[in-house]
Design an enzyme around this catalytic site. Sequence first.
Site, PDB file in Angstrom:
ATOM      1  CG  ASP A  78      -6.649  26.593  35.896  1.00  0.00           C
ATOM      2  OD1 ASP A  78      -5.690  27.317  36.256  1.00  0.00           O
ATOM      3  OD2 ASP A  78      -6.514  25.695  35.040  1.00  0.00           O
ATOM      4  CD  GLU A 135      -0.930  26.164  33.445  1.00  0.00           C
ATOM      5  OE1 GLU A 135      -0.111  25.969  32.527  1.00  0.00           O
ATOM      6  OE2 GLU A 135      -1.341  25.251  34.166  1.00  0.00           O
TER       7      GLU A 135
HETATM    8 ZN   LIG Z   1      -0.742  21.767  36.521  1.00  0.00          ZN
HETATM    9 ZN   LIG Z   2       0.258  24.566  37.623  1.00  0.00          ZN
END
Ligand SMILES: [Zn+2]
Ligand SMILES: [Zn+2]
Length: 390
Positions: A78, A135
């Site tokens: 991401d 994440e």
């Molecule tokens: Zn980051």
């Molecule tokens: Zn990262």
Amino acid sequence: MNLKPDIVDQHEIHAEWRREIHAYPELAYEEHRTAKFVAEKLGQFGIAIETGIGRTGIVATIRNGSSDRSIGLRADMDALPLQELNEFDHRSTNDGVMHACGHDGHTTMLLAAAEYLAKNRNFDGTVHLIFQPAEEGEAGAKAMMDDGLFERFPMDAVYGMHNWPGQAVGKMATRIGPIMAAMDIFEIKIIGRGGHAALPHLAIDPILIGAQLVQQWQGIVSRNVNPIEAGVISVTQFHAGDAWAVIPNEIVLRGTVRSFKPATRKMIAERMQQLTAGICSGNKCEYLWWYDQRFPPTVNAATEMKAAATASTALIGAANFNSDVEPSTGSEDFGYMLEEKPGCYMLIGNGSSDGDCLLHNPHYDFNDEIIPLGASYWVGLVEQELPARD
Ligand SMILES: [Zn+2]
Ligand SMILES: [Zn+2]
């Protein structure tokens, strides 16, 4: 440096993959184009994949030989809600979204390792390549686990890696125990009684109470956290009032708390609430308490850290490997995986930075020079942990 020659040969192609992913960044759980790119590449390498794990996550599995040993390697896909300020050709084409944390590079390094492992198969056992979504604050690691990551793809250990600006190319670092902090967030509303600023005795001023809380909470870190432990309380938002001469009815404080030990984490949240309750009751006002424990600390297991250290040292030499890096008060959702499986989170140098291109900066860019290093580390780790039989 013990790079894998096959990987070095493909460097320019791998760099093109990385720049392609960089140009089309996607936010948490929206990594459809990126996941499609990853799936297509894995398909070309002839690797079996399962998609849609944790919404946009992918697990690719390569088996070889007869051993029932198994390890997982994890990358994140991401990007961040940030406007890129770079001018190069591969800059973001998606306004307000940017790969400012190098997850484009993490995805590429794992793809490059997948290509090598599928072709050379110099190992005995099973490798699960985990391409996770979300994440950045949205716990994609946990979403994949909630979708049965470790039950559907059993693994003995799991390994992660993050690029580290400010650390030179060719250097790697990790440590036994906590390497990244736990991350909590909070929102506290203080409800006083609004009124005329010239007549404060007829109002209950929530601004004064909020100001006291910001200061009192810092006393928790300095007076209640063991000085040789670490804790951070940062109030990052203080929302109050709209007018020159009006005491507002209420204010909102928001921020984040970082810690490494469960006991410290629990104590900080409890003391924050006790101080809030005490100061509010002493000032005859109400409060609304919202406190959310997000990512756990990222804690490396001793055995797997040593395995990662051996693989790094074989790659870059002992002089370039730091086995006791200072923990960061940043956080990582890989911590969820390490709560369930032993493993190790490695930092790989992204090159020196001028101080203006650290992670999450609008001028940051992943350093393509380190793709063969990271990919060779993954391959070396697999060949070491799942040794081929003669
Ligand atoms: Zn980051
Ligand atoms: Zn990262």
